[in-house]
Design an enzyme around this catalytic site. Structure first.
Site, PDB file in Angstrom:
ATOM      1  N   CYS A 135       0.828  -1.206   0.000  1.00 24.01           N
ATOM      2  CA  CYS A 135       0.000   0.000   0.000  1.00 24.01           C
ATOM      3  C   CYS A 135       0.859   1.252   0.000  1.00 24.01           C
ATOM      4  CB  CYS A 135      -0.927  -0.005   1.210  1.00 24.01           C
ATOM      5  SG  CYS A 135      -1.957   1.458   1.317  1.00 24.01           S
ATOM      6  N   CYS A 138      -0.397   4.117   2.220  1.00 15.22           N
ATOM      7  CA  CYS A 138      -0.120   3.900   3.652  1.00 15.22           C
ATOM      8  C   CYS A 138       1.359   4.142   3.964  1.00 15.22           C
ATOM      9  CB  CYS A 138      -0.441   2.467   4.065  1.00 15.22           C
ATOM     10  SG  CYS A 138      -1.937   1.791   3.363  1.00 15.22           S
ATOM     11  N   ASP A 139       2.238   3.605   3.143  1.00 13.38           N
ATOM     12  CA  ASP A 139       3.648   3.517   3.533  1.00 13.38           C
ATOM     13  C   ASP A 139       4.609   4.374   2.694  1.00 13.38           C
ATOM     14  OD1 ASP A 139       2.888   1.701   5.482  1.00 13.38           O
ATOM     15  OD2 ASP A 139       3.134  -0.020   4.157  1.00 13.38           O
TER      16      ASP A 139
END
Ligand code: NDP
Length: 311
Positions: A135, A138-139
Site C-alpha cells: 500500500c 499507507c507507507d
C-alpha cells in the site's frame, strides 16, 4: 434451537468494528465473528499516519486493539471464529462457523475485507513491513527521497507509481509483459512521468537485504538478463482478492468477487444483508473509508430491524 442473533457482523477490520460500535450503541446486541485474521489487513501494517484522530500516528495493530476495545465497551460479543457458509434464502439468514455451529440472524453485516496478493517470494515475506508493502498511500511517506519499486501493471500499480513519483527520486515499475493492463489514461500518465522507469518483460527474482530492503534482483523474461537495482521500498500491487467466496451465488458481485451494494447505501439485493469495507470497495481501500461504510451498514441494519419490529 439454534442461536438467533439480531445483528451478525462478519469480519474484524475497521469496517466490522465500526459497524459493531454503532450497532451495539443502538441496542442491536451485535455478535462479531473475527474471521481468520482478527484485526484484518492493519495487523500487517506498521505506522498508520493518515487515520484522523491520531495526530502522532499509531501502529496498525494498536489501532485495531483500540477499535476492538471500543466495540467491546458497548457490549459487542466478539467471537474468535470463522463463518464459512451462509444460507440467505429466508427472512432469517443462516450461517455456520468453522466448528460446525449453526447460527440464525435477522441481519448480517459483511465486513470480510480483501487480501493483497503477493508474489510468493521468501524474501518478500521476510521483509514485509521492512521495506516491502502492499500500500503506497499507507507507507510511501516513509520512503520519501529514496528510490522505490512497484510491481504490477494494472490501475493500482499505475496509481501507486504516480503517488510515489511525487515523493521519490526514481520509481521502478516492474511489468511482466510488454504491455500494461491499466486504463489508457493511467498508462499515459505513467509513461509521461519522467521519474517512473518502466522495466518491460521483467520479473522479480529476489528482494535483497537482511533486516530491510536494500535492492532487488530482476530478470528479463525474454533475454534472461539479470540486473540488481538498489531500492529502499518495494511495493507489490498485483491485485487484491476480496474475501467473499462464501457469498457466491447469494449476492451480486463483480467479476473479481467484490460485492455490489445499492448505490449510496450498504444494502444488497437480499433484505437484511449489508456490506461494508474492502469486500465491496476496490477503489479506495482505506481504513477510514472502511470505517465509514461500517457505520453506514450498522445504520441501515438498525433501520431494517426497526421497520421489521425486531428491535
Ligand atoms: P489487476 O488485476 O487489474 O492487475 C493486476 C496486475 O498485476 C496485472 O497487470 C498483472 O499482470 C500483474 N500481476 C499479477 N500477478 C503478477 C505476478 N505474480 N508478477 C507480476 N505481475 C503480476 O489489479 P488492480 O489491483 O490493478 O485492479 C483491480 C481492479 O480495480 C481493476 O478493475 C482496476 O481497473 C480497478 N481499479 C480502479 C481504480 C480507479 O478507478 N481509480 C484504482 C485501482 C484499481 P498481467 O497484466 O500480466 O496479468
Amino acid at each position: 434451537m439454534n442461536e438467533r442473533i439480531n445483528c451478525l457482523i462478519i469480519g474484524s477490520g475497521p469496517a466490522g468494528y465500526t459497524a459493531a460500535i454503532y450497532a451495539a450503541r443502538a441496542g442491536l446486541k451485535p455478535v462479531l465473528y473475527t474471521g481468520i485474521e482478527p484485526g484484518g489487513q492493519l495487523m500487517i501494517t506498521t505506522e498508520v499516519e493518515n487515520y484522523p484522530g491520531y495526530p502522532q500516528g499509531v501502529q496498525g495493530p494498536q489501532m485495531m486493539e483500540d477499535f476492538r476495545m471500543q466495540a467491546e465497551r458497548f457490549d459487542t460479543e466478539i467471537r474468535y471464529a470463522i463463518i464459512n457458509k451462509v444460507d440467505l434464502t429466508g427472512p432469517i439468514h443462516k450461517a455456520w462457523t468453522d466448528a460446525g455451529d449453526e447460527l440464525e440472524a435477522h441481519s448480517i453485516i459483511i465486513s470480510t475485507g480483501a487480501s493483497a496478493k503477493w508474489l510468493g517470494l521468501e524474501s518478500e515475506k521476510r521483509l514485509t513491513n521492512n521495506g516491502v508493502s502492499a500500500c503506497a498511500v499507507c507507507d510511501g511517506f516513509f520512503f520519501r527521497n529514496m528510490d522505490v519499486a512497484v510491481v504490477g501493471a494494472g490501475d493500482t500499480a499505475a496509481e501507486e507509481a504516480m503517488y510515489l513519483s511525487k515523493l521519490c527520486p526514481t520509481v521502478h515499475l516492474i511489468v511482466r509483459r510488454d504491455e500494461m493492463r491499466a486504463s489508457k489514461i493511467m498508462q499515459e500518465r505513467v509513461k509521461n512521468t519522467a521519474n517512473i522507469k518502466i522495466h518491460w518483460n521483467t520479473e522479480t527474482e529476489e528482494i535483497l537485504g537482511e533486516s530491510e530492503v536494500e535492492a532487488m534482483r530482476l530478470v528479463n523474461n525474454k533475454t534472461g538478463e539479470k540486473t540488481t537495482i538498489p531500492v529502499k521500498g518495494f511495493f507489490v500491487a498485483i491485485g487484491h482478492k476480496p474475501n467473499t467466496d462464501i457469498f457466491k451465488g447469494w449476492l451480486d458481485m463483480d467479476e473479481a468477487g467484490y460485492l455490489i451494494a445499492k448505490p449510496g447505501t450498504s444494502k444488497t439485493k437480499i433484505e437484511g444483508v449489508f456490506v461494508s469495507g474492502d469486500a465491496a470497495d476496490k477503489v479506495y481501500r482505506q481504513a477510514v473509508t472502511a470505517a465509514g461504510t461500517g457505520c453506514m451498514a450498522a445504520l441501515d441494519a438498525e433501520r431494517y430491524l426497526g421497520e421489521k419490529g425486531i428491535v
